[in-house]
Design an enzyme around this catalytic site. Structure first.
Site, short mmCIF file in Angstrom:
data_model
loop_
_atom_site.label_atom_id
_atom_site.label_comp_id
_atom_site.label_asym_id
_atom_site.label_seq_id
_atom_site.Cartn_x
_atom_site.Cartn_y
_atom_site.Cartn_z
N CYS A 126 58.97 80.51 59.19
CA CYS A 126 57.53 79.67 59.02
C CYS A 126 56.53 80.26 59.81
O CYS A 126 56.72 81.15 61.17
CB CYS A 126 57.49 78.39 59.63
SG CYS A 126 56.02 77.65 59.73
N CYS B 265 44.66 84.37 53.93
CA CYS B 265 44.56 82.87 54.03
C CYS B 265 42.94 83.69 55.45
O CYS B 265 43.17 84.31 56.72
CB CYS B 265 45.26 82.39 55.12
SG CYS B 265 44.60 81.00 55.24
N CYS C 5 59.53 78.72 48.40
CA CYS C 5 58.41 78.84 49.33
C CYS C 5 57.44 80.25 48.36
O CYS C 5 57.64 81.30 48.59
CB CYS C 5 58.02 79.30 50.96
SG CYS C 5 56.92 79.18 52.30
N CYS D 31 50.01 81.73 63.34
CA CYS D 31 49.91 82.24 61.86
C CYS D 31 49.99 84.17 61.74
O CYS D 31 49.25 84.44 62.43
CB CYS D 31 49.77 82.36 60.91
SG CYS D 31 49.77 81.72 58.93
N CYS E 226 44.38 80.10 61.75
CA CYS E 226 45.05 79.35 63.21
C CYS E 226 46.15 80.27 63.72
O CYS E 226 46.19 81.29 63.90
CB CYS E 226 46.78 78.50 61.68
SG CYS E 226 45.93 77.55 61.11
N GLU F 269 53.68 87.58 49.44
CA GLU F 269 54.88 87.34 49.24
C GLU F 269 56.45 85.63 49.46
O GLU F 269 54.94 84.81 49.07
CB GLU F 269 55.53 87.02 50.87
CG GLU F 269 55.36 89.05 51.44
CD GLU F 269 55.64 89.77 53.02
OE1 GLU F 269 55.87 90.51 52.87
OE2 GLU F 269 55.58 88.68 53.42
#
Length: 349
Positions: A340, A113, A106, A120, A117, A93
């Site tokens: 975010c 990933c 972005c 996230c 974290c 995305e």
């Protein structure tokens, strides 16, 4: 696609060398490079300033594959999220964010990933693979195509790029560096170095390499000012703790007047006290810093809440009292999970 070499993976310098090796003049490489930076170019036949025989030769050996737009969503605030289908059917995305006089894109650097974290959604995907240079720059081309299609690019340009989408950019270092060289080259995409930002959780060796290899803006995902708290939020802090990360930031080579941006999520009852603010201000002493406070985007799959407005303003006020540039990011695209920390290819479901 029968041709495995994608010419979009080449820098301008590499294209010049490629053509020289074939007994042709280097400027042919520059011509191709310029074409590849234009949206809507899908075949060598469109490169009309190249000899026909050369176009046919290139088409036999190379491809110009671009990930397709699988799905598109538009937020009530004008933010657009694009899901792109890659050659192996993985999805990534990217997000087109409207600003006052320009658009910011972005971009993602990985499928999923590995950083884990706690705040996230992308971390929930796990790590699938790195993106190639052409899969990174394709996000820019597809975004431009959408803006052209909607007649929006006439109003304001796509001017800024932030590597803050899916993935940890510096964990895909070589491909990110190549993509940066392609995007910043004035003979092609011609993005300003002041308008391209690479975000990292703090991979110190790759940060140091980046500072030596290229000039672009740097952002650090910080989110806590003490070791224990940051480790709970970001497991990478065990490997590269604050006591090593902040000195690395002080050493980072910056052009005159530039600052490192420190991203700080405002998590209710976790990292948003006045004590946290004072500790952050003292931690960053001696670093040319801009602190970007980010109201947390809540999600049922994540265990955090957003700090209330009064707390965020108080936190900002403390940082301002120390003389820092401290801003509060206006969250956009929440209603389409484009804000975010929310990118997780939910459209694939």
């Amino acid at each position: 696609m029968k041709n495995s070499k994608n010419l979009r993976d080449y820098t301008c310098q590499e294209l010049e060398a490629l053509f020289k090796e074939r007994g042709l003049q280097a400027y042919r490489g520059r011509q191709v490079f310029k074409w590849l930076a234009q949206p809507g170019i899908y075949s060598f036949a469109q490169m009309t300033d190249l000899p026909k025989a050369l176009r046919e030769e290139l088409s036999k050996e190379f491809c110009l594959f671009l990930p397709e737009i699988y799905k598109e969503e538009v937020s009530s605030d004008g933010t657009r999220k694009l899901a792109l289908r890659l050659k192996d059917d993985e999805l990534i995305e990217c997000v087109i964010i409207p600003e006052e006089d320009h658009y910011t894109l972005c971009v993602s650097s990985q499928v999923g990933c590995a950083m884990g974290c706690a705040f996230c959604l992308t971390a929930k995907m796990g790590f699938r693979r790195n993106l190639s240079p052409h899969e990174i720059t394709a996000q820019v081309l597809r975004a431009k195509e959408v803006l052209i299609r909607e007649g929006l690019i006439k109003e304001k340009p796509l001017r800024n790029i932030v590597f803050m989408g899916m993935g940890e950019p510096l964990a895909n270092y070589e491909n990110i560096l190549r993509a940066l060289k392609i995007l910043l080259d004035e003979k092609g995409f011609n993005f300003s170095r002041r308008r391209v930002t690479v975000s990292t959780v703090g991979l110190i060796p790759q940060m140091e390499k980046l500072g030596k290899d290229i000039t672009a803006k740097l952002a650090i995902s910080l989110h806590a000012a003490d070791e224990d708290k940051r480790t709970q939020l970001m497991p990478i802090n065990k490997r590269y703790p604050l006591k090593e990360l902040i000195p690395a930031c002080r050493r980072y080579p910056l052009p005159k007047g530039w600052r490192i941006t420190f991203e700080y999520l405002m998590l209710k009852g976790v990292n948003d006290s006045s004590h946290d603010a004072h500790k952050l201000a003292k931690l960053l002493k001696g670093v040319p810093a801009k602190i970007n406070l980010i109201p947390f985007n809540e999600h049922p799959a994540l265990p955090f809440k957003c700090s209330d407005e009064e707390t965020i303003f108080r936190f900002q006020g403390i940082l301002l009292s120390y003389g820092y540039v401290a801003t509060i990011r206006k969250s956009k695209g929440r209603d389409i999970s484009a804000a975010c920390g929310q990118l997780a290819t939910r459209l694939a479901a």
